[in-house]
Design an enzyme around this catalytic site. Sequence first.
Site, mmCIF file in Angstrom:
data_model
loop_
_atom_site.group_PDB
_atom_site.id
_atom_site.type_symbol
_atom_site.label_atom_id
_atom_site.label_comp_id
_atom_site.label_asym_id
_atom_site.label_seq_id
_atom_site.Cartn_x
_atom_site.Cartn_y
_atom_site.Cartn_z
ATOM 1 N N HIS A 149 1.656 29.966 96.569
ATOM 2 C CA HIS A 149 2.328 31.027 97.323
ATOM 3 C C HIS A 149 2.543 32.213 96.382
ATOM 4 O O HIS A 149 3.339 32.119 95.454
ATOM 5 C CB HIS A 149 3.674 30.540 97.858
ATOM 6 N N HIS A 177 10.947 31.451 93.941
ATOM 7 C CA HIS A 177 12.124 31.993 94.624
ATOM 8 C C HIS A 177 12.988 32.718 93.608
ATOM 9 O O HIS A 177 12.944 32.430 92.410
ATOM 10 C CB HIS A 177 12.942 30.879 95.279
ATOM 11 N N ASP A 214 1.589 23.659 94.799
ATOM 12 C CA ASP A 214 2.508 24.231 95.799
ATOM 13 C C ASP A 214 3.441 25.225 95.105
ATOM 14 O O ASP A 214 4.659 25.237 95.337
ATOM 15 C CB ASP A 214 3.300 23.143 96.529
#
Length: 420
Positions: A61, A307, A303
């Site tokens: 991501h 954040h 993955d």
Amino acid sequence: MLLKNGHLIDPATRTAAPRDIRITNGIITELAQNLVPQNEEEILDLSGLTVAPGLVDTHVHFRDPGLTYKENIHTGSLAAAKGGFTSVICMANTKPTVDSVDTLKDILERAQKENIHIYQTASVSYGLNGEKMTDFDALANAGACGFTDDGIPLLDAVFCYQAMQKAAALHMPISLHEEDKAFITNNGINAGKTAEKLNVIGSPAIAEEVMVARDCMLALQSGAAVVIQHISSANSVELVRTAKKLGADIHAEATPHHFTLTEEALLKHGTLAKMNPPLRTEKDRLAIIAGLKDSTIDLIATDHAPHSTEEKAKPLTEAPSGITGLETSLGLGITFLVKEGHLTLMELLEKMTCNPAMLYRLPGGVIQVNAPADFVVFDPDEIWTVTDFASKSSNSPFKGSELYGKIHYTICGGKIVYRG
């Protein structure tokens, strides 16, 4: 460039031997021992170091577009290079979702400016709503490498089956986030002893397992190349093993955090150990390792989920799930799988290089003449400490850990893109 005196490990050709490697215009042009330098080519002496294909991650991501305060294409590429990755596949759950040709092309055009290969999936459904299928043909023609609604499960079995059929017709993988939300009160935390200690209601393994069971059968029926993302449960591993025996073209990803940690990490690391699917029990962890060993699980994917510090500082049930993973993946694999005798280095690298490259039909993942000059150069016996991150975020329970496998160089397209 001429790479001298390295020990080559290439799972695609099952080679483990001393080799010199000549690179011309970003391509491997010679592979042999004792190559003689020519003209003014740059010589890199890799004595004592291992040379492997550049790592390939099928699940990252980069948060771009829309959530670039966490990560962007550039910082994500820096993190990848630092971790030895020369190819990464980005998920489609950005803002906006990658459900249109315009969004896809924007990402791919900006990605071309970076020093590694960045590939992009497109979403299965518009807006990740699981109801209306995107235009697979147009998105494939525009450069999508696969399809996924990662982060959101495809709860409608008929819709999921139709999407598999379409992906199969295009000979492209479809990867699935397996989670029946009806079973879940708080995701990111396993429903077990740790959740009881923390006085929260967590996410039971059955929430994953019922979806994996369904999709193993849909994969068998559809003939699609189906990827079970970030597998976390012992029963899920056994379901994939059975589906493979039945003839399904099914694949599974294991993340480094799921083969190294258990739910007890939440007690020590708090929200830094909160991820979805959650860390589960020691039985589940060992089953994942067994699945890697017998190739039931054929992909190791990070993955990579950055954040902000502020988000992870929220209470456990409110903080987002996920950890950064690109910069620690190889080290965790060597430390917890190779050094503990579960996998050989060849077996580990197979799941991080040629297997993902072949599944997604990417160039690279192999060291042979005429292949791209993409390499990771490391010392599997050298210990290093996880400290600074090239990623924009540093949400990792592995900060401060000492790991084996220090990366000295990442080379992509014949250029040194990271030097450690």
